[in-house]
Design a protein around this motif. Sequence first.
Motif, PDB file in Angstrom:
ATOM      1  N   CYS A   1     -53.735  36.772 -11.780  1.00 25.19           N
ATOM      2  CA  CYS A   1     -52.856  37.455 -10.821  1.00 25.19           C
ATOM      3  C   CYS A   1     -53.648  38.136  -9.709  1.00 25.19           C
ATOM      4  O   CYS A   1     -53.224  38.156  -8.554  1.00 25.19           O
ATOM      5  N   GLU A   2     -54.826  38.665 -10.053  1.00 20.64           N
ATOM      6  CA  GLU A   2     -55.668  39.283  -9.019  1.00 20.64           C
ATOM      7  C   GLU A   2     -56.120  38.244  -8.003  1.00 20.64           C
ATOM      8  O   GLU A   2     -56.054  38.467  -6.788  1.00 20.64           O
ATOM      9  N   ALA A   3     -56.561  37.102  -8.513  1.00 20.37           N
ATOM     10  CA  ALA A   3     -56.996  36.038  -7.611  1.00 20.37           C
ATOM     11  C   ALA A   3     -55.843  35.622  -6.695  1.00 20.37           C
ATOM     12  O   ALA A   3     -56.014  35.421  -5.491  1.00 20.37           O
ATOM     13  N   LEU A   4     -54.649  35.534  -7.296  1.00 14.68           N
ATOM     14  CA  LEU A   4     -53.482  35.131  -6.509  1.00 14.68           C
ATOM     15  C   LEU A   4     -53.156  36.159  -5.427  1.00 14.68           C
ATOM     16  O   LEU A   4     -52.965  35.810  -4.258  1.00 14.68           O
ATOM     17  N   MET A   5     -53.091  37.424  -5.818  1.00 18.26           N
ATOM     18  CA  MET A   5     -52.703  38.453  -4.853  1.00 18.26           C
ATOM     19  C   MET A   5     -53.713  38.552  -3.704  1.00 18.26           C
ATOM     20  O   MET A   5     -53.338  38.795  -2.560  1.00 18.26           O
ATOM     21  N   CYS A   6     -54.995  38.377  -3.997  1.00 20.24           N
ATOM     22  CA  CYS A   6     -56.004  38.379  -2.930  1.00 20.24           C
ATOM     23  C   CYS A   6     -55.739  37.229  -1.957  1.00 20.24           C
ATOM     24  O   CYS A   6     -55.843  37.378  -0.740  1.00 20.24           O
ATOM     25  N   GLU A   7     -55.371  36.090  -2.523  1.00 20.02           N
ATOM     26  CA  GLU A   7     -55.069  34.924  -1.691  1.00 20.02           C
ATOM     27  C   GLU A   7     -53.813  35.176  -0.839  1.00 20.02           C
ATOM     28  O   GLU A   7     -53.759  34.835   0.342  1.00 20.02           O
ATOM     29  N   LEU A   8     -52.815  35.786  -1.469  1.00 22.33           N
ATOM     30  CA  LEU A   8     -51.566  36.068  -0.746  1.00 22.33           C
ATOM     31  C   LEU A   8     -51.793  37.110   0.352  1.00 22.33           C
ATOM     32  O   LEU A   8     -51.101  37.123   1.378  1.00 22.33           O
ATOM     33  N   ALA A   9     -52.784  38.008   0.125  1.00 19.35           N
ATOM     34  CA  ALA A   9     -53.041  39.071   1.105  1.00 19.35           C
ATOM     35  C   ALA A   9     -53.756  38.540   2.338  1.00 19.35           C
ATOM     36  O   ALA A   9     -53.709  39.137   3.413  1.00 19.35           O
ATOM     37  N   ARG A  10     -54.424  37.390   2.185  1.00 14.87           N
ATOM     38  CA  ARG A  10     -55.214  36.808   3.282  1.00 14.87           C
ATOM     39  C   ARG A  10     -54.302  36.342   4.417  1.00 14.87           C
ATOM     40  O   ARG A  10     -53.277  35.735   4.188  1.00 14.87           O
ATOM     41  N   ARG A  11     -54.669  36.643   5.645  1.00 17.49           N
ATOM     42  CA  ARG A  11     -53.875  36.170   6.784  1.00 17.49           C
ATOM     43  C   ARG A  11     -54.659  35.166   7.603  1.00 17.49           C
ATOM     44  O   ARG A  11     -55.837  35.221   7.679  1.00 17.49           O
TER      45      ARG A  11
ATOM     46  N   LEU B   1     -48.995  43.775   0.822  1.00 16.01           N
ATOM     47  CA  LEU B   1     -50.388  43.393   0.593  1.00 16.01           C
ATOM     48  C   LEU B   1     -51.252  43.664   1.813  1.00 16.01           C
ATOM     49  O   LEU B   1     -51.884  42.763   2.357  1.00 16.01           O
ATOM     50  N   GLY B   2     -51.300  44.924   2.240  1.00 20.22           N
ATOM     51  CA  GLY B   2     -52.031  45.267   3.461  1.00 20.22           C
ATOM     52  C   GLY B   2     -53.544  45.316   3.305  1.00 20.22           C
ATOM     53  O   GLY B   2     -54.286  45.172   4.265  1.00 20.22           O
ATOM     54  N   SER B   3     -54.019  45.525   2.086  1.00 21.28           N
ATOM     55  CA  SER B   3     -55.461  45.655   1.877  1.00 21.28           C
ATOM     56  C   SER B   3     -55.841  45.004   0.555  1.00 21.28           C
ATOM     57  O   SER B   3     -54.979  44.661  -0.250  1.00 21.28           O
ATOM     58  N   LEU B   4     -57.134  44.880   0.335  1.00 16.39           N
ATOM     59  CA  LEU B   4     -57.615  44.305  -0.911  1.00 16.39           C
ATOM     60  C   LEU B   4     -57.227  45.203  -2.093  1.00 16.39           C
ATOM     61  O   LEU B   4     -56.823  44.740  -3.154  1.00 16.39           O
ATOM     62  N   ALA B   5     -57.331  46.517  -1.858  1.00 15.07           N
ATOM     63  CA  ALA B   5     -56.959  47.463  -2.916  1.00 15.07           C
ATOM     64  C   ALA B   5     -55.493  47.273  -3.288  1.00 15.07           C
ATOM     65  O   ALA B   5     -55.125  47.286  -4.467  1.00 15.07           O
ATOM     66  N   ALA B   6     -54.661  47.067  -2.262  1.00 16.22           N
ATOM     67  CA  ALA B   6     -53.234  46.872  -2.518  1.00 16.22           C
ATOM     68  C   ALA B   6     -53.002  45.587  -3.314  1.00 16.22           C
ATOM     69  O   ALA B   6     -52.119  45.518  -4.176  1.00 16.22           O
ATOM     70  N   ALA B   7     -53.821  44.566  -3.041  1.00 16.09           N
ATOM     71  CA  ALA B   7     -53.685  43.293  -3.757  1.00 16.09           C
ATOM     72  C   ALA B   7     -53.984  43.482  -5.245  1.00 16.09           C
ATOM     73  O   ALA B   7     -53.252  42.985  -6.102  1.00 16.09           O
TER      74      ALA B   7
ATOM     75  N   GLN C   1     -53.768  46.264  -6.863  1.00 14.28           N
ATOM     76  CA  GLN C   1     -52.695  47.085  -7.409  1.00 14.28           C
ATOM     77  C   GLN C   1     -51.458  46.233  -7.701  1.00 14.28           C
ATOM     78  O   GLN C   1     -50.806  46.381  -8.737  1.00 14.28           O
ATOM     79  N   ALA C   2     -51.150  45.315  -6.789  1.00 12.22           N
ATOM     80  CA  ALA C   2     -49.975  44.452  -6.958  1.00 12.22           C
ATOM     81  C   ALA C   2     -50.118  43.592  -8.214  1.00 12.22           C
ATOM     82  O   ALA C   2     -49.156  43.412  -8.971  1.00 12.22           O
ATOM     83  N   ALA C   3     -51.339  43.074  -8.439  1.00 12.30           N
ATOM     84  CA  ALA C   3     -51.574  42.250  -9.632  1.00 12.30           C
ATOM     85  C   ALA C   3     -51.328  43.069 -10.896  1.00 12.30           C
ATOM     86  O   ALA C   3     -50.682  42.612 -11.845  1.00 12.30           O
ATOM     87  N   GLN C   4     -51.853  44.298 -10.865  1.00  7.05           N
ATOM     88  CA  GLN C   4     -51.673  45.177 -12.024  1.00  7.05           C
ATOM     89  C   GLN C   4     -50.193  45.463 -12.266  1.00  7.05           C
ATOM     90  O   GLN C   4     -49.710  45.397 -13.399  1.00  7.05           O
ATOM     91  N   THR C   5     -49.465  45.736 -11.197  1.00  2.75           N
ATOM     92  CA  THR C   5     -48.028  46.021 -11.324  1.00  2.75           C
ATOM     93  C   THR C   5     -47.298  44.841 -11.944  1.00  2.75           C
ATOM     94  O   THR C   5     -46.497  44.986 -12.869  1.00  2.75           O
ATOM     95  N   LEU C   6     -47.607  43.646 -11.442  1.00  2.00           N
ATOM     96  CA  LEU C   6     -46.929  42.449 -11.947  1.00  2.00           C
ATOM     97  C   LEU C   6     -47.192  42.260 -13.447  1.00  2.00           C
ATOM     98  O   LEU C   6     -46.263  42.037 -14.228  1.00  2.00           O
ATOM     99  N   VAL C   7     -48.448  42.402 -13.846  1.00  2.00           N
ATOM    100  CA  VAL C   7     -48.796  42.209 -15.257  1.00  2.00           C
ATOM    101  C   VAL C   7     -48.165  43.308 -16.118  1.00  2.00           C
ATOM    102  O   VAL C   7     -47.636  43.043 -17.200  1.00  2.00           O
ATOM    103  N   ASP C   8     -48.180  44.549 -15.601  1.00  2.00           N
ATOM    104  CA  ASP C   8     -47.570  45.659 -16.358  1.00  2.00           C
ATOM    105  C   ASP C   8     -46.087  45.415 -16.602  1.00  2.00           C
ATOM    106  O   ASP C   8     -45.578  45.609 -17.700  1.00  2.00           O
ATOM    107  N   ILE C   9     -45.386  44.997 -15.554  1.00  2.00           N
ATOM    108  CA  ILE C   9     -43.941  44.776 -15.686  1.00  2.00           C
ATOM    109  C   ILE C   9     -43.662  43.653 -16.690  1.00  2.00           C
ATOM    110  O   ILE C   9     -42.828  43.774 -17.585  1.00  2.00           O
TER     111      ILE C   9
END
Length: 385
Positions: A375-385, A229-235, A237-245
């Motif tokens: 999931c998008e909201a979650l991944m953005c939160e997880l990406a935050r440092r 989760l290096g960037s917002l875009a990656a976050a 993308q991660a949400a989309q991947t999780l939902v797709d799977i």
Amino acid sequence: MSSVFDDLVGQEHIIDILKGAVAASRTGSDSQEMTHAWVFTGPPGSGRSSAAVAFAQALICPNQGCGACNECQSAATGGHPDVEVICTEGLSIKVEEIRELLTRVAWAPSMGGWRVVVMEDADRLTESAANALLKAIEEPGTRTIWLLCAPTLHDVLPTIRSRCRHLQLRTPSIEAVTQVLIKRDNVSPIMADFAARVSQGHIGRAKYLATNESVRSNRKVIMQLPLQLGSLAAAFQAAQTLVDIATSEAHTSSKERDEKEVEKLQEAYGKGATGRGMATGAAKAVKELEKEQRSRVTRMVRDSIDGALLDLATLYRDVMMVQSGATESMINSDMRAEIENFASSFPPHSAVQKITAVMEARNQLAMNAAPLVACEALMCELARR
Ligand SMILES: [Zn+2]
């Protein structure tokens, strides 16, 4: 002698009670000693519906639950006239469904013993459905036994739970689940240990994971998401991947069942019949069935996302373990090096916040939030440092 209770892993504390009730149900024609309504509660995967079904088998089996006779086997596969297992496909059990059920079970048991209804998701009863059910439970002198299952006692309406005997199942130990996978499902010891550990005592999930290569590789992809989760875009993308799977997993496991159901329904209407009324009747019924199937897939996608979120929570839990130096109790020991590396770049206390965020996302989903948005909201939160 083997018994239907053998498969209830880690539930020794309730097996004696159930066996006692079965014995009491046999003493003469007077059914005073037998409780007519029971609630089985326990965390997901502890096997509450398996326990209820085993109890149902034992009640109608001439040998108190041998697991081998016709009665036992037909009860387990839904083919016994006196045993009904209600699994909910939708998000709730409606009053019409309960009314229909009550007319079905109004008859005396065909074999002269007991009629048993297992309701797997009593927590999904709407209030009016619960009230309709309550009347049936309160009716004196019936030969019907109600076995309701729910995650906790709080999920069952107070009016109903006050009339039920309550049995609380435990989460089986990782060791107990490992042993069952090895002995019952012929899983190799290494795989059994891995599946039991990462499933945290959830037997069904452990077996699913141990026996499905594609589920294991999906899990691997999901567990890598927090590390990328290096960037917002990656976050996003991660949400989309999780939902797709999750979506594809739900579709794969329901596709075969859906097709079989439609085929069975068409057979019931006489496949190939040319009568006009027949054809419209069948088409309407198939349409109705397909609607139910869609609502089931929706629920399965949600369940699948929920499972993935629980997996993600274990990763952050492991980060905390590493940070506190307690690596021997890691859940995801197959990812030890990656998690240790990840943990070293993680501010202290941050992992707790991430777990809270994961649990918050689960709550949102349970309250019917759109999966991708949650999931998008979650991944953005997880990406935050
Ligand atoms: Zn039997």
